[in-house]
Design an enzyme around this catalytic site. Structure first.
Site, PDB file in Angstrom:
ATOM      1  N   SER A 107       7.564  -7.411  -3.042  1.00 54.34           N
ATOM      2  CA  SER A 107       7.651  -6.050  -3.109  1.00 54.34           C
ATOM      3  C   SER A 107       9.198  -5.718  -3.574  1.00 54.34           C
ATOM      4  O   SER A 107       9.832  -6.258  -2.827  1.00 54.34           O
ATOM      5  CB  SER A 107       6.779  -5.403  -1.922  1.00 54.34           C
ATOM      6  OG  SER A 107       7.236  -4.038  -2.007  1.00 54.34           O
ATOM      7  N   TYR A 130       8.666  -0.939  -8.484  1.00 54.54           N
ATOM      8  CA  TYR A 130       8.381   0.647  -8.129  1.00 54.54           C
ATOM      9  C   TYR A 130       9.346   1.431  -9.329  1.00 54.54           C
ATOM     10  O   TYR A 130      10.525   0.831  -9.358  1.00 54.54           O
ATOM     11  CB  TYR A 130       8.594   1.266  -6.909  1.00 54.54           C
ATOM     12  CG  TYR A 130       7.296   0.984  -5.910  1.00 54.54           C
ATOM     13  CD1 TYR A 130       6.080   1.240  -6.526  1.00 54.54           C
ATOM     14  CD2 TYR A 130       7.480   0.249  -4.848  1.00 54.54           C
ATOM     15  CE1 TYR A 130       5.141   1.075  -5.615  1.00 54.54           C
ATOM     16  CE2 TYR A 130       6.594  -0.020  -4.001  1.00 54.54           C
ATOM     17  CZ  TYR A 130       5.281   0.655  -4.152  1.00 54.54           C
ATOM     18  OH  TYR A 130       4.285   0.306  -3.398  1.00 54.54           O
ATOM     19  N   THR A 156       3.735  -1.161 -10.637  1.00 57.86           N
ATOM     20  CA  THR A 156       2.904  -0.332  -9.702  1.00 57.86           C
ATOM     21  C   THR A 156       3.131   0.883 -10.127  1.00 57.86           C
ATOM     22  O   THR A 156       4.069   1.444 -10.225  1.00 57.86           O
ATOM     23  CB  THR A 156       3.392  -0.583  -8.408  1.00 57.86           C
ATOM     24  OG1 THR A 156       3.209  -1.980  -7.731  1.00 57.86           O
ATOM     25  CG2 THR A 156       2.115   0.395  -7.525  1.00 57.86           C
ATOM     26  N   LYS A 252      -0.427  -2.591 -12.172  1.00 57.75           N
ATOM     27  CA  LYS A 252      -1.099  -2.537 -10.905  1.00 57.75           C
ATOM     28  C   LYS A 252      -1.306  -1.031 -10.614  1.00 57.75           C
ATOM     29  O   LYS A 252      -0.499   0.045 -10.801  1.00 57.75           O
ATOM     30  CB  LYS A 252      -0.158  -3.161  -9.727  1.00 57.75           C
ATOM     31  CG  LYS A 252      -0.965  -2.849  -8.427  1.00 57.75           C
ATOM     32  CD  LYS A 252      -0.117  -3.716  -7.472  1.00 57.75           C
ATOM     33  CE  LYS A 252      -0.800  -3.667  -6.053  1.00 57.75           C
ATOM     34  NZ  LYS A 252      -0.502  -2.580  -5.259  1.00 57.75           N
ATOM     35  N   HIS A 276      -4.514   0.633  -4.248  1.00 56.29           N
ATOM     36  CA  HIS A 276      -3.425   0.411  -3.226  1.00 56.29           C
ATOM     37  C   HIS A 276      -3.975  -0.108  -1.811  1.00 56.29           C
ATOM     38  O   HIS A 276      -3.382   0.592  -0.876  1.00 56.29           O
ATOM     39  CB  HIS A 276      -2.492   1.536  -3.262  1.00 56.29           C
ATOM     40  CG  HIS A 276      -1.227   1.180  -3.160  1.00 56.29           C
ATOM     41  ND1 HIS A 276      -0.153   1.232  -4.155  1.00 56.29           N
ATOM     42  CD2 HIS A 276      -0.380   0.852  -1.908  1.00 56.29           C
ATOM     43  CE1 HIS A 276       1.119   1.045  -3.501  1.00 56.29           C
ATOM     44  NE2 HIS A 276       1.039   0.729  -2.269  1.00 56.29           N
TER      45      HIS A 276
HETATM   46  C1  GLV Z   1       3.999   0.454  -0.072  1.00 58.45           C
HETATM   47  O1  GLV Z   1       3.587  -0.198  -1.026  1.00 58.45           O
HETATM   48  C2  GLV Z   1       2.959   0.974   0.821  1.00 58.45           C
HETATM   49  O2  GLV Z   1       1.927   0.740   0.674  1.00 58.45           O
HETATM   50  O3  GLV Z   1       3.401   1.132   2.052  1.00 58.45           O
END
Ligand code: GLV
Length: 389
Positions: A107, A130, A156, A252, A276
């Site tokens: 991530s 991100y 994402t 995503k 998510h």
């Molecule tokens: C980050 O991706 C979260 O969902 O906290």
């Protein structure tokens, strides 16, 4: 210690070993958590067709995801603050994934930096991006992912704004933990976690601190992140990122057919049907229920993956039966990590593969790539997943 037989056993152990604020951060959904619950519950409605007297020798779970060989079509999902479930968590999870032969996705909001993962693994890993307002920072991040030989970029799109997770507010969630009396008392009950965390220098957001302009420590970081997630993100940005990256691109956060079509138009290699993990739009349908219409609309033109609510190899089979070509696990591997570090992630993967293999066999199949809708047929089918069957 009691034998670990399933993912729930890992969850229970992680809950005991990981400080409350970090366990809750990983485990929670947004607002009422209705989507978080639906992600798991809807899987249970899908019933298998048992077959018998079929030759079940020489079974294989091997497949491919975006053209890469995988030991099973399961990847570790990008999860924020993985290095707070266990010291050096991203390195440990990446190593477990590499040894097992499945992709690890780092991530943007990880504790260990991209370069840390590259230094501790030899197989290429995937990087999740991100989009932030600071495009210079994003350009540099993409270059760092290239330099680290990442073999896919997972972009994402569903976090332009942040879903409110009540538990994080109540717990005063931060990395490292805010030392309130309540958190101190809780940390005192987690000596193993504290000891491991004291041995590592990796306790901040490794991809960001020291790399983004004006972020040198954690207090400047929280101000930076709350300002940085970009509410103006558009499909033009996707095109810009695709050009800059130049490699395999996975998008995503897709829940609707119209957005899935935009992914096809963008030239991405795969999309992930995802809400998510129920952490963003509470009240959205489960990921598994959103999957069939998307597969029907675009499955012949783009690889469709999914995440959300997968708690067993049986759920992986269900998702594959409904047309997913790859499935991501987030919380299950975090539970493994929090419970037992690298060994726990390996155990999680073993559990998933074993359940996947046996379920496939009970359904009369020997090859994971042969799984399709013919292996599921509930007596009273919810109509969302038989549509288009
Ligand atoms: C980050 O991706 C979260 O969902 O906290």
């Amino acid at each position: 210690m009691r034998p670990i037989t399933n993912i729930e056993d890992l969850r229970v152990l992680a809950e005991r070993r990981v400080p409350r604020m970090f366990y809750d951060y990983a485990d929670a959904g947004s607002w009422t958590e209705s989507t978080y619950r639906a992600n798991e519950e809807d899987f249970q409605q899908i019933k298998f067709r048992q077959r018998v007297a079929v030759d079940l020798n020489n079974r294989t779970t091997r497949s491919t995801m975006v053209g890469q060989d995988v030991a099973m079509p399961v990847a570790l999902a990008p999860t924020g603050l993985t290095g707070m479930q266990h010291a050096d968590g991203e390195i440990l999870a990446a190593r477990a994934a590499e040894k097992f032969g499945v992709p690890f996705t780092l991530s943007t909001m990880s504790i260990c930096a991209i370069e840390d993962i590259a230094a501790h693994t030899s197989a290429p890993f995937w990087f999740q991006l991100y989009v932030m307002k600071d495009r210079v920072f994003i350009e540099k991040l993409i270059e760092r992912a290239k330099a680290a030989r990442c073999s896919a970029l997972v972009l994402t799109l569903d976090l332009q704004v942040l879903g409110q997770r009540h538990k994080d507010i109540v717990n005063g969630m931060s990395a490292p933990p805010k030392l309130t009396v309540k958190n101190m008392l809780n940390l005192m009950t987690k000596p193993r976690w504290c000891w491991n965390m004291l041995q590592t220098p990796r306790r901040q957001f490794g991809n960001i601190v020291g790399h983004a302009t004006s972020v040198s420590d954690l207090s400047s970081l929280s101000a930076w992140t709350s300002q940085q997630f970009d509410p103006s993100l558009s499909w033009d940005d996707v095109e810009w990122i695709k050009k800059r990256w130049g490699g395999k691109l996975i998008i995503k956060g897709i829940m609707e057919v119209e957005d899935a079509r935009r992914c096809v138009d963008s030239g991405a290699d795969a999309l992930i049907v995802s809400n998510h993990g129920g952490r963003q739009l509470d009240g959205a349908p489960s990921s598994i229920s959103a999957l069939p219409p998307i597969v029907d609309a675009v499955g012949s033109r783009i690889e469709v993956h999914m995440d959300g609510g997968v708690r067993s190899g049986q759920d992986v089979v269900r998702a594959l039966a409904l047309g997913a070509k790859g499935v991501y696990i987030g919380r299950p591997f975090l539970y493994g990590l929090g419970a037992m570090g690298e060994q726990g992630v390996t155990r999680c993967l073993e559990i998933i593969r074993n359940e996947l293999d046996l379920t496939m066999a009970f359904c009369g199949l020997r090859d994971v790539r042969a799984i399709d809708r013919s292996i599921i047929l509930p007596p009273r089918a919810p109509d969302w997943y038989l549509k288009g069957a």
